[in-house]
Design a protein around this motif. Structure first.
Motif, short mmCIF file in Angstrom:
data_model
loop_
_atom_site.label_atom_id
_atom_site.label_comp_id
_atom_site.label_asym_id
_atom_site.label_seq_id
_atom_site.Cartn_x
_atom_site.Cartn_y
_atom_site.Cartn_z
N TRP A 147 0.84 -1.21 0.00
CA TRP A 147 0.00 0.00 0.00
C TRP A 147 0.88 1.26 0.00
CZ3 TRP A 147 -2.35 2.23 5.03
CH2 TRP A 147 -3.12 3.37 4.75
N TYR A 148 1.88 1.27 0.88
CA TYR A 148 2.78 2.43 0.93
C TYR A 148 3.50 2.60 -0.41
CZ TYR A 148 2.19 2.02 6.03
OH TYR A 148 1.68 1.94 7.30
N LEU A 149 3.87 1.47 -1.01
CA LEU A 149 4.56 1.54 -2.30
C LEU A 149 3.63 2.13 -3.37
CD1 LEU A 149 7.14 0.93 -3.87
CD2 LEU A 149 6.26 -1.40 -4.28
N ALA A 150 2.37 1.72 -3.35
CA ALA A 150 1.40 2.27 -4.31
C ALA A 150 1.29 3.78 -4.14
CB ALA A 150 0.05 1.61 -4.11
N ARG A 151 1.23 4.24 -2.91
CA ARG A 151 1.14 5.67 -2.67
C ARG A 151 2.41 6.38 -3.13
NH1 ARG A 151 -0.26 5.64 3.53
NH2 ARG A 151 0.02 7.90 3.31
N ALA A 152 3.56 5.71 -2.95
CA ALA A 152 4.82 6.31 -3.39
C ALA A 152 4.83 6.48 -4.91
CB ALA A 152 5.99 5.42 -2.96
N TYR A 153 4.37 5.45 -5.63
CA TYR A 153 4.30 5.58 -7.08
C TYR A 153 3.36 6.71 -7.49
CZ TYR A 153 6.81 1.18 -7.83
OH TYR A 153 7.77 0.20 -7.88
N GLU A 154 2.23 6.83 -6.80
CA GLU A 154 1.27 7.88 -7.15
C GLU A 154 1.88 9.26 -6.99
OE1 GLU A 154 -3.23 6.52 -6.35
OE2 GLU A 154 -1.97 6.31 -4.56
N GLN A 155 2.78 9.39 -6.01
CA GLN A 155 3.41 10.69 -5.78
C GLN A 155 4.35 11.09 -6.91
OE1 GLN A 155 5.30 11.11 -1.96
NE2 GLN A 155 3.58 10.17 -0.87
N THR A 156 4.84 10.10 -7.66
CA THR A 156 5.82 10.41 -8.71
C THR A 156 5.16 10.85 -10.01
OG1 THR A 156 5.91 8.11 -9.49
CG2 THR A 156 7.43 8.76 -7.73
N GLY A 157 3.79 10.80 -10.09
CA GLY A 157 3.10 11.28 -11.28
C GLY A 157 2.26 10.20 -11.92
N THR A 158 1.43 10.63 -12.88
CA THR A 158 0.47 9.70 -13.51
C THR A 158 1.16 8.64 -14.34
OG1 THR A 158 0.25 11.24 -15.36
CG2 THR A 158 -1.35 11.42 -13.57
N ALA A 188 1.50 1.71 -9.63
CA ALA A 188 0.70 1.88 -8.42
C ALA A 188 -0.44 0.89 -8.38
CB ALA A 188 0.15 3.31 -8.35
N GLU A 189 -1.07 0.67 -9.54
CA GLU A 189 -2.18 -0.30 -9.59
C GLU A 189 -1.69 -1.69 -9.25
OE1 GLU A 189 -5.43 -2.10 -12.76
OE2 GLU A 189 -4.60 -0.08 -13.08
N ASP A 190 -0.53 -2.07 -9.78
CA ASP A 190 0.03 -3.39 -9.45
C ASP A 190 0.29 -3.51 -7.95
OD1 ASP A 190 -0.06 -4.12 -12.09
OD2 ASP A 190 2.05 -3.68 -12.49
N ALA A 191 0.79 -2.43 -7.34
CA ALA A 191 1.08 -2.46 -5.91
C ALA A 191 -0.21 -2.58 -5.10
CB ALA A 191 1.86 -1.21 -5.51
N TYR A 192 -1.26 -1.85 -5.51
CA TYR A 192 -2.55 -1.98 -4.81
C TYR A 192 -3.08 -3.41 -4.90
CZ TYR A 192 -3.50 2.97 -3.80
OH TYR A 192 -3.48 4.24 -3.27
N ARG A 193 -3.00 -3.99 -6.08
CA ARG A 193 -3.51 -5.36 -6.23
C ARG A 193 -2.69 -6.33 -5.39
NH1 ARG A 193 -7.47 -5.40 -9.86
NH2 ARG A 193 -7.49 -3.84 -11.54
N LEU A 194 -1.39 -6.12 -5.32
CA LEU A 194 -0.55 -6.97 -4.49
C LEU A 194 -0.93 -6.83 -3.01
CD1 LEU A 194 1.87 -8.87 -4.14
CD2 LEU A 194 3.35 -6.84 -4.08
N ALA A 195 -1.19 -5.60 -2.59
CA ALA A 195 -1.59 -5.38 -1.19
C ALA A 195 -2.84 -6.16 -0.85
CB ALA A 195 -1.80 -3.89 -0.95
N LEU A 196 -3.80 -6.17 -1.77
CA LEU A 196 -5.08 -6.83 -1.47
C LEU A 196 -4.99 -8.34 -1.52
CD1 LEU A 196 -7.55 -4.41 -3.29
CD2 LEU A 196 -7.08 -4.60 -0.84
#
Length: 753
Positions: free
Chosen positions: A665-676, A682-690
């Motif tokens: 989850w933190y990694l997904a947020r980190a990717y989101e901070q770097t831009g679109t 970020a989507e891959d990280a969210y799916r991994l978190a779940l």
């Protein structure tokens, strides 16, 4: 035309014979039952209703003059909307300061009105139940008055004396009701069944509102209930009278705070200025119980020099509160004693001992421990206490006292079992904390389950069952911690705090974590156990951060670090730096990063798997907040890879599952901070978190991941999928009582349509 000295019964019989009709033929012609016509001709029903008379007149083929004469004879026998003849069944005088029962009165009056809409339907019967002093009689009489006035019917009242040593026998009760209906002694049957039948027949033809007060049981009430007719019966009882069928039930509640204060004000009169100061506290001490409020109101009203505050201060001492709630011949303990005296000896013992329970309610297993009985046997006794209104029951099968009844039960314990309070309380405390520690072990990596040989009557067969017990019994096991602390059982306090602190990740919104760990720190201080002291300070730092006391949380953690270093305890020292980093992250990111790096170094030294995961996450997130995106993402990737390594043992695997959820989850947020451009990553990280969300068992964190993922999906034009995910997150926020997050989800869902 007959003379009015002729009775309705005689005239009806004359007209039927003149028309050469049998009872059956007249019944068929008029639509009035054979039974009713027979009762009318025998004089058992002295004043039939007008629609009955008109139907008989139609069946007999009477002309207008004969119809009028028959109606006049019927009217002579009808009751007037006044009290009963000869003073029988006269209701008590009205209560001028009747307050706070509008909803209940409206419901009962409406019930009577609905009954009047169909003369052939069963008469309405309402059972009003509740503990002594809750105001059942006053409510029933007031509702009866209003229903009677609305329908133009008489109101009959009868005290069945159900709590007396010798309650009113049904045959005697029927005698009084029949006298109220105008039946003479010579016309009254001797046996119970005949009197009951005569009463039903008369009430069907001469409807009334009847209040049967203070009923003992179903056997006493059943013969007194009418059949068909437009009247209604209001039965009050401390028992639930569950054996009565086809009745409306109303559990009479205590008064809410506003109504309680209005009642006090109406009794006392002048409450303006200093005299009324403390009225709110005075009402609260009475617990919304109308009898207690009336007694206290009378005391204050008859002592013009007293203020509400002075009387509230006198009642503040719980050990003497009951004895001070009296005025003249009114005493609150007398109301409770009537119910208590009707209990079986076993139920009395349970009532007394349940007063020791520290929380506001409890379930059967704890109650069974207090009396040394099986859970099924205890459930029977709890039902007996509930039946008599001494315990209330919640939808979840838990039981609780009214505050004043609890004080009464405690007094009975001291009077009837002298010297037993302390050993019983100690045994209860040991039992509660034993279960709390066992339940907490489900969430402790070293255990991951309850003890192998578990023989207490509490279901701890799964993490969900353990979680349910910890939450349902929180007020009780935490109350036991308080008792243990006050008694100097310091090791017991520390062991409990240590066992349940792992559960704080699942239930961090609980309001008592801070106090629990304060007690743990104090217990460790008294024992001189420096390692335990450092651990409890770490937990306390976490709780302080949850309260947004970040500066205090950082100081507490650094104090723990110093104590742990002096004791040579590397693990607690590393955790202390980590807690300090999390607190400082809200204050000074540079300091926070240094603390997190210290924690990372020490965790690697001590080979603490969970600590390493947390330290990597923390270093990564703080690096991101400092604008060091590459360093932050690198650390979070390390955390993800470490969490993905399968672990040997349920405890370590649970740690890995939680860490994977959070790190990804933190990694997904980190990717989101770097831009679109990083949205796919970020989507891959969210799916991994779940993927580990269900196994992690942390609904709040899972909901936050789902919410973040939903926002990403919406931003990338997949609103339907986003809404589905956000609704799932909302349900988890509801589960953990996260009201702000629920409101935020609702707003987003409304915006998304």
């Amino acid at each position: 035309m007959p003379q009015l000295e002729t009775t309705f019964a005689a005239e009806l019989r004359r007209l039927r014979l003149r028309a050469q009709l049998t009872l059956e033929a007249l019944a068929e012609a008029s639509g009035v039952s054979v039974r009713t016509i027979g009762a009318l001709e025998r004089g058992q029903s002295l004043g039939p209703q007008r629609r009955t008379v008109l139907a008989l007149a139609d069946g007999l083929g009477l002309d207008d003059a004969e119809r009028q004469a028959l109606e006049q004879l019927a009217d002579v026998g009808r009751p007037r909307p006044v009290t009963a003849p000869g003073g029988w069944c006269v209701p008590p005088r009205p209560v001028p300061d009747f307050t706070g029962r509008d909803a209940e009165v409206d419901r009962l009056v409406a019930l009577a009105a609905e009954s009047g809409a169909d003369a052939h339907a069963a008469a309405a019967v309402a059972v009003l139940s509740g503990p002594g002093g809750v105001g059942k009689t006053t409510l029933a009489v007031e509702a009866g008055r209003r229903a009677a006035a609305s329908a133009g019917l008489p109101l009959f009242y009868l005290d069945l004396r159900g709590m007396d040593p010798e309650p009113l026998e049904p045959a005697v009760a029927l005698f009084r009701l029949l006298k109220a209906l105008g039946v003479g002694n010579r016309d009254m049957p001797d046996d119970l069944d005949s009197r009951s039948g005569q009463f039903r027949t008369l009430v069907e033809q001469r409807p009334a509102i009847v209040v049967l007060d203070n009923a003992r049981d179903e056997e006493q009430v059943r013969p007194l209930l009418p059949g068909a007719g437009v009247g209604s019966v209001l039965v009050t009882s401390r028992r639930l009278l569950t054996g009565l069928e086809g009745v409306e039930r109303l559990a009479v509640p205590i008064l809410d705070d506003a109504a309680a204060q209005r009642l006090l004000t109406s009794i006392v009169g002048d409450t303006e200025g200093p005299r009324g100061d403390g009225l709110e506290d005075l009402a609260a001490l009475c617990g919304g119980l109308p009898l207690a409020l009336r007694i206290i109101g009378n005391r204050l009203a008859t002592r013009p020099r007293w203020t509400a505050r002075q009387l509230a201060d006198r009642l503040g001492d719980s050990e003497r509160r009951l004895e001070r709630i009296h005025a003249g011949d009114l005493q609150i303990t007398a109301a409770f004693a009537m119910s208590y005296d009707h209990l079986t000896p076993a139920a009395q013992r349970l009532c007394r001992r349940a007063a020791l329970v520290p929380g506001p309610d409890f379930a059967a297993p704890l109650a069974s421990m207090l009396i040394g009985a099986s859970v099924p046997d205890t459930e029977e006794l709890l039902d007996e206490l509930h039946e008599l209104g001494l315990l209330s029951q919640t939808a979840g099968g838990r039981y609780g006292f009214h505050d004043l009844i609890r004080l009464f039960a405690g007094d009975r314990l001291d009077a009837e079992e002298p010297g037993r309070r302390e050993p019983l309380a100690a045994a209860m405390t040991d039992w509660l904390l034993t279960v709390a520690v066992a339940a907490g072990r489900w969430f402790e990596p070293a255990y991951g389950a309850a003890p192998a040989e578990w023989d207490l009557p509490v279901d701890l067969s799964s993490a969900d069952a353990a979680s349910a017990w910890l939450q349902d019994e929180a007020d009780n096991w935490f109350g036991a911690v308080r008792i243990a602390a006050s008694e100097g059982h310091d090791r017991q306090v520390i062991d409990t705090a240590e066992a349940v602190r792992w559960y704080s990740d699942r239930w961090f919104l609980w309001t008592h974590w801070h106090e629990l760990f304060v007690l743990g720190v104090e217990a460790a201080d008294r024992l001189g156990d420096t390692v335990a002291q450092a651990k409890q300070l770490n937990y306390l730092s976490w709780a302080q951060a949850q309260r947004h006391e970040h500066a205090t949380a950082a100081q507490t953690a650094l104090r723990a670090a110093g104590i742990a270093e002096a004791a040579g305890a590397v693990g607690p020292q590393a955790w202390a730096f980590l807690f300090a980093a999390n607190a400082e992250a809200q204050l000074d990111l540079s300091k926070a990063l240094r603390h997190a790096q210290d924690a990372d170094r020490l965790f690697a030294q001590s080979e603490d798997y969970e600590g390493q995961l947390n330290a990597l996450q923390t270093v990564g997130m703080i690096s991101l907040m400092l604008g060091h995106a590459d360093e932050g993402i690198e650390k979070l990737r390390e955390a993800v890879e470490l969490a993905r390594v399968p672990q040997d043992g349920p405890g370590l695997q649970l740690i890995a599952d939680v860490a994977l959820l959070l790190s990804a989850w933190y990694l997904a947020r980190a990717y989101e901070q770097t831009g679109t451009d990083a949205d796919p990553a970020a989507e891959d990280a969210y799916r991994l978190a779940l993927t580990s969300a269900d196994a992690a068992g942390t609904p709040y964190q899972q909901a936050k991941v789902e919410r973040g993922f939903a926002l990403l999906l919406d931003r990338t034009d997949r609103r339907k999928e986003a809404a589905t995910l956000l609704r799932a997150a909302r349900e988890r926020f509801v589960e953990v009582d996260a009201a702000p997050e629920v409101a935020e989800a609702d707003a987003l869902l409304a915006e998304w349509g």
